[in-house]
Design a protein around this motif. Structure first.
Motif, PDB file in Angstrom:
ATOM      1  N   GLU A  66       0.827  -1.210   0.000  1.00  0.00           N
ATOM      2  CA  GLU A  66       0.000   0.000   0.000  1.00  0.00           C
ATOM      3  C   GLU A  66       0.854   1.249   0.000  1.00  0.00           C
ATOM      4  OE1 GLU A  66      -3.601   2.107   2.525  1.00  0.00           O
ATOM      5  OE2 GLU A  66      -2.921   0.093   3.032  1.00  0.00           O
ATOM      6  N   LEU A  67       0.527   2.194  -0.857  1.00  0.00           N
ATOM      7  CA  LEU A  67       1.267   3.440  -0.950  1.00  0.00           C
ATOM      8  C   LEU A  67       1.273   4.178   0.376  1.00  0.00           C
ATOM      9  CD1 LEU A  67       2.741   5.390  -2.890  1.00  0.00           C
ATOM     10  CD2 LEU A  67       0.537   6.503  -3.279  1.00  0.00           C
ATOM     11  N   HIS A  68       2.422   4.749   0.722  1.00  0.00           N
ATOM     12  CA  HIS A  68       2.605   5.507   1.957  1.00  0.00           C
ATOM     13  C   HIS A  68       2.549   4.622   3.205  1.00  0.00           C
ATOM     14  CE1 HIS A  68       2.734   8.928  -0.454  1.00  0.00           C
ATOM     15  NE2 HIS A  68       1.449   9.197  -0.495  1.00  0.00           N
ATOM     16  N   GLN A  69       2.752   3.304   3.049  1.00  0.00           N
ATOM     17  CA  GLN A  69       2.833   2.441   4.226  1.00  0.00           C
ATOM     18  C   GLN A  69       4.279   2.261   4.654  1.00  0.00           C
ATOM     19  OE1 GLN A  69       0.466   0.668   6.378  1.00  0.00           O
ATOM     20  NE2 GLN A  69      -0.376   2.556   5.605  1.00  0.00           N
ATOM     21  N   SER A  70       5.194   3.071   4.104  1.00  0.00           N
ATOM     22  CA  SER A  70       6.600   2.934   4.449  1.00  0.00           C
ATOM     23  C   SER A  70       6.935   3.583   5.778  1.00  0.00           C
ATOM     24  CB  SER A  70       7.476   3.541   3.345  1.00  0.00           C
ATOM     25  OG  SER A  70       7.043   4.830   3.032  1.00  0.00           O
ATOM     26  N   PHE A  71       5.957   4.175   6.464  1.00  0.00           N
ATOM     27  CA  PHE A  71       6.156   4.576   7.850  1.00  0.00           C
ATOM     28  C   PHE A  71       6.393   3.324   8.677  1.00  0.00           C
ATOM     29  CE2 PHE A  71       3.762   8.426   6.701  1.00  0.00           C
ATOM     30  CZ  PHE A  71       4.557   9.368   7.321  1.00  0.00           C
ATOM     31  N   ASP A  72       7.356   3.355   9.574  1.00  0.00           N
ATOM     32  CA  ASP A  72       7.615   2.204  10.420  1.00  0.00           C
ATOM     33  C   ASP A  72       6.560   2.107  11.512  1.00  0.00           C
ATOM     34  OD1 ASP A  72       9.887   1.517   9.023  1.00  0.00           O
ATOM     35  OD2 ASP A  72      11.118   2.921  10.172  1.00  0.00           O
ATOM     36  N   LEU A  73       6.135   0.885  11.785  1.00  0.00           N
ATOM     37  CA  LEU A  73       5.130   0.679  12.814  1.00  0.00           C
ATOM     38  C   LEU A  73       5.734   0.820  14.208  1.00  0.00           C
ATOM     39  CD1 LEU A  73       3.173  -2.322  11.276  1.00  0.00           C
ATOM     40  CD2 LEU A  73       2.601   0.106  11.213  1.00  0.00           C
ATOM     41  N   GLU A  74       7.041   0.538  14.353  1.00  0.00           N
ATOM     42  CA  GLU A  74       7.670   0.633  15.666  1.00  0.00           C
ATOM     43  C   GLU A  74       8.095   2.077  15.914  1.00  0.00           C
ATOM     44  OE1 GLU A  74      11.670  -0.922  17.954  1.00  0.00           O
ATOM     45  OE2 GLU A  74      10.820  -2.154  16.372  1.00  0.00           O
ATOM     46  N   ILE A  75       7.293   2.802  16.686  1.00  0.00           N
ATOM     47  CA  ILE A  75       7.580   4.210  16.919  1.00  0.00           C
ATOM     48  C   ILE A  75       8.409   4.431  18.173  1.00  0.00           C
ATOM     49  CG2 ILE A  75       5.533   4.980  15.695  1.00  0.00           C
ATOM     50  CD1 ILE A  75       4.200   5.407  18.405  1.00  0.00           C
ATOM     51  N   CYS A  76       8.536   3.407  19.016  1.00  0.00           N
ATOM     52  CA  CYS A  76       9.370   3.548  20.200  1.00  0.00           C
ATOM     53  C   CYS A  76       9.957   2.197  20.596  1.00  0.00           C
ATOM     54  CB  CYS A  76       8.586   4.161  21.362  1.00  0.00           C
ATOM     55  SG  CYS A  76       7.203   3.151  21.920  1.00  0.00           S
ATOM     56  N   LYS A  77      11.078   2.240  21.298  1.00  0.00           N
ATOM     57  CA  LYS A  77      11.748   1.036  21.775  1.00  0.00           C
ATOM     58  C   LYS A  77      11.726   1.029  23.295  1.00  0.00           C
ATOM     59  CE  LYS A  77      14.864   0.863  17.777  1.00  0.00           C
ATOM     60  NZ  LYS A  77      16.275   0.891  17.336  1.00  0.00           N
ATOM     61  N   VAL A  78      11.429  -0.114  23.871  1.00  0.00           N
ATOM     62  CA  VAL A  78      11.378  -0.247  25.320  1.00  0.00           C
ATOM     63  C   VAL A  78      12.797  -0.378  25.871  1.00  0.00           C
ATOM     64  CG1 VAL A  78      10.563  -1.652  27.249  1.00  0.00           C
ATOM     65  CG2 VAL A  78       9.097  -1.314  25.243  1.00  0.00           C
ATOM     66  N   ILE A  79      13.155   0.510  26.797  1.00  0.00           N
ATOM     67  CA  ILE A  79      14.466   0.468  27.438  1.00  0.00           C
ATOM     68  C   ILE A  79      14.393  -0.311  28.754  1.00  0.00           C
ATOM     69  CG2 ILE A  79      16.388   1.857  28.310  1.00  0.00           C
ATOM     70  CD1 ILE A  79      15.841   2.172  25.311  1.00  0.00           C
ATOM     71  N   LYS A  80      13.376  -0.007  29.571  1.00  0.00           N
ATOM     72  CA  LYS A  80      13.174  -0.707  30.838  1.00  0.00           C
ATOM     73  C   LYS A  80      11.688  -1.029  30.979  1.00  0.00           C
ATOM     74  CE  LYS A  80      16.955   1.636  33.317  1.00  0.00           C
ATOM     75  NZ  LYS A  80      17.294   2.512  34.476  1.00  0.00           N
ATOM     76  N   SER A  81      11.403  -2.122  31.685  1.00  0.00           N
ATOM     77  CA  SER A  81      10.006  -2.495  31.912  1.00  0.00           C
ATOM     78  C   SER A  81       9.866  -3.164  33.268  1.00  0.00           C
ATOM     79  CB  SER A  81       9.501  -3.424  30.803  1.00  0.00           C
ATOM     80  OG  SER A  81      10.228  -4.642  30.810  1.00  0.00           O
ATOM     81  N   THR A  82       8.635  -3.273  33.734  1.00  0.00           N
ATOM     82  CA  THR A  82       8.329  -3.971  34.977  1.00  0.00           C
ATOM     83  C   THR A  82       7.052  -4.764  34.767  1.00  0.00           C
ATOM     84  OG1 THR A  82       8.032  -3.693  37.362  1.00  0.00           O
ATOM     85  CG2 THR A  82       6.933  -2.095  35.939  1.00  0.00           C
ATOM     86  N   VAL A  83       6.760  -5.662  35.697  1.00  0.00           N
ATOM     87  CA  VAL A  83       5.567  -6.492  35.592  1.00  0.00           C
ATOM     88  C   VAL A  83       4.556  -6.029  36.635  1.00  0.00           C
ATOM     89  CG1 VAL A  83       4.624  -8.817  35.736  1.00  0.00           C
ATOM     90  CG2 VAL A  83       6.890  -8.452  34.738  1.00  0.00           C
ATOM     91  N   GLY A  84       3.334  -5.732  36.199  1.00  0.00           N
ATOM     92  CA  GLY A  84       2.290  -5.274  37.101  1.00  0.00           C
ATOM     93  C   GLY A  84       1.706  -6.398  37.936  1.00  0.00           C
ATOM     94  N   GLU A  85       0.807  -6.047  38.836  1.00  0.00           N
ATOM     95  CA  GLU A  85       0.201  -7.031  39.727  1.00  0.00           C
ATOM     96  C   GLU A  85      -0.572  -8.107  38.976  1.00  0.00           C
ATOM     97  OE1 GLU A  85      -2.163  -4.967  42.549  1.00  0.00           O
ATOM     98  OE2 GLU A  85      -0.456  -3.960  43.526  1.00  0.00           O
ATOM     99  N   ASP A  86      -1.120  -7.744  37.813  1.00  0.00           N
ATOM    100  CA  ASP A  86      -1.885  -8.723  37.042  1.00  0.00           C
ATOM    101  C   ASP A  86      -1.028  -9.480  36.038  1.00  0.00           C
ATOM    102  OD1 ASP A  86      -1.312  -6.677  35.345  1.00  0.00           O
ATOM    103  OD2 ASP A  86      -3.367  -6.388  34.612  1.00  0.00           O
ATOM    104  N   GLY A  87       0.299  -9.271  36.120  1.00  0.00           N
ATOM    105  CA  GLY A  87       1.205  -9.972  35.212  1.00  0.00           C
ATOM    106  C   GLY A  87       1.471  -9.253  33.913  1.00  0.00           C
ATOM    107  N   THR A  88       0.844  -8.102  33.715  1.00  0.00           N
ATOM    108  CA  THR A  88       1.048  -7.335  32.484  1.00  0.00           C
ATOM    109  C   THR A  88       2.397  -6.629  32.507  1.00  0.00           C
ATOM    110  OG1 THR A  88      -1.327  -6.931  32.312  1.00  0.00           O
ATOM    111  CG2 THR A  88       0.117  -5.518  30.996  1.00  0.00           C
ATOM    112  N   GLU A  89       3.131  -6.706  31.395  1.00  0.00           N
ATOM    113  CA  GLU A  89       4.416  -6.009  31.294  1.00  0.00           C
ATOM    114  C   GLU A  89       4.175  -4.529  31.007  1.00  0.00           C
ATOM    115  OE1 GLU A  89       8.729  -6.289  28.966  1.00  0.00           O
ATOM    116  OE2 GLU A  89       7.072  -7.619  28.426  1.00  0.00           O
ATOM    117  N   ILE A  90       4.797  -3.664  31.807  1.00  0.00           N
ATOM    118  CA  ILE A  90       4.609  -2.216  31.677  1.00  0.00           C
ATOM    119  C   ILE A  90       5.946  -1.571  31.336  1.00  0.00           C
ATOM    120  CG2 ILE A  90       3.888  -0.105  32.854  1.00  0.00           C
ATOM    121  CD1 ILE A  90       2.261  -1.902  34.766  1.00  0.00           C
TER     122      ILE A  90
END
Length: 435
Positions: A256-280
């Motif tokens: 598709e035309l103009h789909q050359s924008f990258d989907l990854e707009i940010c990179k995770v440097i640090k993360s933690t795991v919430g009480e429900d197990g979700t990575e934040i």
């Protein structure tokens, strides 16, 4: 070794013989690798970093481009924060014709302004875009650049070829990398870009009308010369290492035309795991800012998302948006000129823009909820883009002041109750107030 700098009287700047962070210099807005001065106090966090040469610039200057009066060094960034109209006026250089956040030398009698990089241009240069040596003409004269096709002042000229070029065009490398695309961009004549219409710069989302541009033929990604060179867009990396890394990866093409924008707009440097197990994600690297961003639920002494403190909803927006308010897809656009939002008329440098028409949305309008509630009102309010009123009178039923019929509003159909968006949501709906 310390330096008391005119632009930062609060603390002395401390010398570092070999700075390797790549922070942007507060003077020239280029990355710092080598001798530097910076503020090491905790409340400044290296913010006032300078190349050694930029920190030691003379306050006054006699320059051949303006021989009648001395020029005074000043920082434009104060205007950028406090007075956008003054910023637009004083950030434009009379030599290169471009706007920039870098330090400038100014003659207040004549309203003459020259960027520090333009003030220190060499008399002769070798450049990647021309085979012969180029000589600077220190005389204000109109000319048409043989590289980009635009008019300018004070050209570099080649005596052998009758070739004239802007100083900024002369500084263009043959290959560079921008944050918002995975592959290097190559300096390419516009005629070699095989698109049915004029190429669209996917950094500012405007047509490319210059003789040359930066281009990725693999993805059909095009960019203006100066958009790709902006410090906020350009990624200073080892291009050879990138090439070797990409050679080991499989490439998936999106037709598709103009789909050359990258989907990854940010990179995770640090993360933690919430009480429900979700990575934040607690610390990220976002393409729109040179420093890492940390997750917080409060913004001390600040009440808005202003380019240094980002709301989570804004930071997670994609480069492209499809919204009910507009028939075409919208693309993230960043320029040095203010762009007016088609909904609220607020002007900003970073917006979402339509590549087909002139429709523009700022971040605030792009993130407005379609349905919301207001205090004790029993029905929900729906976001409306227009509202016909046979009386011809347009008022907000909350503040009882007039509203612009061309601006968006929230509307309760059950009660025929129209209201300003700010009256329903507040002026900064996406930010938790610091208490």
């Amino acid at each position: 070794m310390e330096l008391q700098h005119w632009g930062h009287w609060q603390h002395p700047l401390v010398f570092d013989e070999d700075e390797r962070s790549g922070r942007l210099c507060y003077g020239c807005r280029e990355p710092i690798f080598g001798p530097s001065y910076s503020c090491i106090e905790s409340d400044c966090d290296g913010y006032y970093s300078h190349h050694k040469s930029c920190a030691e610039l003379p306050i006054g200057l006699h320059h051949p481009s303006h021989p009648n009066h001395p020029l005074i060094l000043f920082g434009i960034y104060t205007y950028f924060v406090n007075n956008r109209e003054e910023y637009d006026k004083f950030s434009k250089c009379d030599v290169c014709g471009e706007q920039s956040n870098e330090y400038s030398y100014c003659c207040y009698r004549c309203n003459f302004n020259i960027h520090i990089k333009c003030s220190s241009l060499s008399l002769t240069i070798q450049t990647e875009v021309h085979d012969h040596q180029l000589t600077r003409i220190w005389k204000l004269m109109k000319f048409t650049c043989d590289f980009c096709g635009k008019e300018g002042n004070l050209p570099y000229c080649c005596a052998q070829c009758d070739f004239a070029i802007h100083s900024r065009c002369a500084a263009c490398p043959r290959i560079l990398k921008v944050f918002r695309h995975n592959h290097p961009l190559h300096l390419t004549p516009s005629l070699e870009v095989h698109q049915s219409d004029s190429p669209i710069c996917l950094l500012c989302v405007r047509k490319v009308d210059s003789l040359c541009l930066y281009y990725c033929s693999r993805c059909d990604f095009a960019a203006h010369l100066y958009c790709a060179m902006l410090p906020q867009n350009r990624e200073y990396i080892n291009l050879q290492e990138l090439k070797e890394e990409q050679s080991t990866e499989s490439i998936s093409e999106d037709p598709e035309l103009h789909q050359s924008f990258d989907l990854e707009i940010c990179k995770v440097i640090k993360s933690t795991v919430g009480e429900d197990g979700t990575e934040i994600a607690t610390e990220i690297k976002h393409f729109s800012h040179e420093h890492d961003l940390k997750l917080t639920d409060e913004i001390p002494n600040n009440t808005k998302c202003n380019g240094y403190n980002y709301n989570v909803q804004c930071i997670l927006l994609s480069n492209t948006l499809t919204l009910a308010c507009h028939e075409h897809r919208l693309y993230f656009s960043r320029t040095y000129s203010l762009q007016k939002c088609s909904s609220c008329n607020f002007k900003n440098y970073s917006v979402f823009r339509c590549s087909t028409c002139e429709f523009v949305l700022d971040f605030k309008c792009a993130t407005l909820p379609q349905i919301t509630w207001y205090n004790q009102h029993e029905h929900p309010f729906n976001l409306r883009y227009t509202l016909e009123d046979e009386s011809g009178e347009y008022y907000c039923d909350i503040c009882e002041e007039e509203r612009d019929p061309k601006q968006w509003l929230y509307y309760c159909a059950e009660c025929s109750f129209p209201a300003h968006c700010d009256c329903i949501l507040g002026k900064n709906p996406n930010v938790k107030q610091h208490i």
